[in-house]
Write an enzyme that holds these catalytic residues in place. Structure first.
Site, PDB file in Angstrom:
ATOM      1  CE  LYS A 110     -40.127 -32.297 -15.050  1.00  9.15           C
ATOM      2  NZ  LYS A 110     -40.106 -33.199 -13.904  1.00  9.15           N
ATOM      3  CE  LYS A 191     -35.595 -35.908 -21.785  1.00 10.93           C
ATOM      4  NZ  LYS A 191     -35.748 -35.826 -20.329  1.00 10.93           N
ATOM      5  CE  LYS A 194     -42.583 -41.726 -18.535  1.00 13.35           C
ATOM      6  NZ  LYS A 194     -42.517 -41.649 -17.065  1.00 13.35           N
TER       7      LYS A 194
END
Ligand code: AMP
Ligand code: TRP
Length: 324
Positions: A110, A191, A194
């Site tokens: 992140k 992966k 979202k």
């Protein structure tokens, strides 16, 4: 067994979240004492638009309910409604070496995607440990991207118990082998996420039928033309087989046996039928839910959770020397 899990109210809940997490939760309700949380306090570790956060929080609650999490059996609540999470999170953060937090894969990922990184993001795993440990949780059903956080939770609990005396149960992660890591439809090496800017990489739970069909049709496949399972040799088809197996609740071997004679495109058609059959009734239940009823479920859930949390928090405070 005491079961705890949660999902962040951010962005589009997709079939990876559903198969990796929520569907497991539904199965674990029977015979267990489960709490399922909407972790809004985690969501704000990345800047959120306030209106959007509110919308996503209620939408996530509706998603739990429409997927079959039953408020008669499980406790459903919003994390920020139970301040004990933030309190224990703070205490645990004072016992976590900085280096351990800096080594967390999700933090590094992140951090690398953002210009500004705030202290809360670094502390994300200590808050997650608090979520789990407050309820003396034994089982944490998640996708495999959360395993490192649960490992940290276990070692924090052990450390606390050793230093202050037995306080926490040591929790265990539970992943579903086939659906622990659903991959992107466009890039089977990544992966399903979202936050991927390309919406075609995922099937959102609220996608209309034609969109679901189109996304599956355009999902990348591997070279060759056989439906065989092998995540290394055939990552794209194996991912579609995993989704199929997850949706049907059948083993991978069953799917491959049934699909042996099919072309890629016939197989994709069958997969799309199965996904549509699972998601359209889900969407009907979702749309039928009224905000007022959802709020009352959340209110009752928070009350129950707060009661359970307070006894652990009190014990922790006493053990570390706070005056009660
Ligand atoms: P999040 O979207 O990060 O709030 O994740 C909520 C839950 O879904 C967690 O248990 C994750 O491990 C799980 N999850 C997220 N993405 C995937 C995926 N692609 N495949 C399987 N599980 C996932
Ligand atoms: N970190 C989890 C995720 O992003 C969400 C989460 C927060 C969670 N607290 C939790 C999951 C406690 C399980 C248990 O997916």
């Amino acid at each position: 067994m005491r079961v705890f899990s949660g999902l962040q109210p951010s962005g589009n809940v997709h079939i990876g979240n559903y198969l990796g997490a929520i569907k497991q939760w539904v199965g674990l309700q029977r015979g267990n004492d489960a709490l399922y949380c909407i972790v809004d306090v985690h969501a704000i570790t990345i800047p959120q638009d306030p209106k959007e956060l509110r919308r996503a929080t209620l939408e996530t609650a509706k998603t739990y309910l429409a997927a079959g999490v039953d408020p008669q059996k499980s406790t459903i609540f919003i994390q920020s409604h139970v301040p004990a999470h933030a309190e224990l999170g703070w205490i645990l953060s004072t016992l976590t070496p900085l280096g351990e937090l800096e080594r967390m894969t999700q933090f590094k990922e992140k951090r690398s995607k953002r210009d500004a990184v705030y202290a809360g993001l670094l502390n994300y795993p200590t808050l997650m440990a608090a979520d789990i440990l407050l309820y003396q949780t034994e089982l944490v059903p998640v996708g495999d991207d959360q395993l490192q956080h649960i490992e940290l939770t276990r070692s924090l609990a052990e450390r606390f118990n050793n230093r202050f005396g037995k306080t926490f149960i040591i929790p265990q992660a539970r992943v579903n082998k086939t659906t622990a890591r659903i991959m992107s439809l466009a890039h089977p090496g990544d992966k399903m996420s979202k936050s991927d800017p390309n919406d075609k990489t995922r099937i959102n739970l609220l996608d209309p039928e034609d969109v679901i069909r189109a996304k599956i049709k355009s999902a990348v496949t591997d070279s060759g033309n056989e439906i065989v399972y092998g995540p290394t040799a055939k990552p794209a088809i194996s991912n579609l087989i995993n989704i199929f197996a997850g949706v049907m609740g059948k083993p991978v071997e069953w799917i491959t046996r049934e699909s042996k004679e099919l072309t890629y495109s016939e197989f994709k058609n069958n997969l799309a039928d199965a996904v549509v059959q699972e998601l359209i009734p889900f969407q009907q239940r979702f749309n039928d839910l009224k905000e007022k009823d959802v709020l009352s479920v959340l209110q009752a859930g928070a009350q129950k959770a707060a009661e359970l949390a307070s006894s652990t928090l009190k014990d922790v405070k006493k053990k570390i020397g706070f005056v009660l």
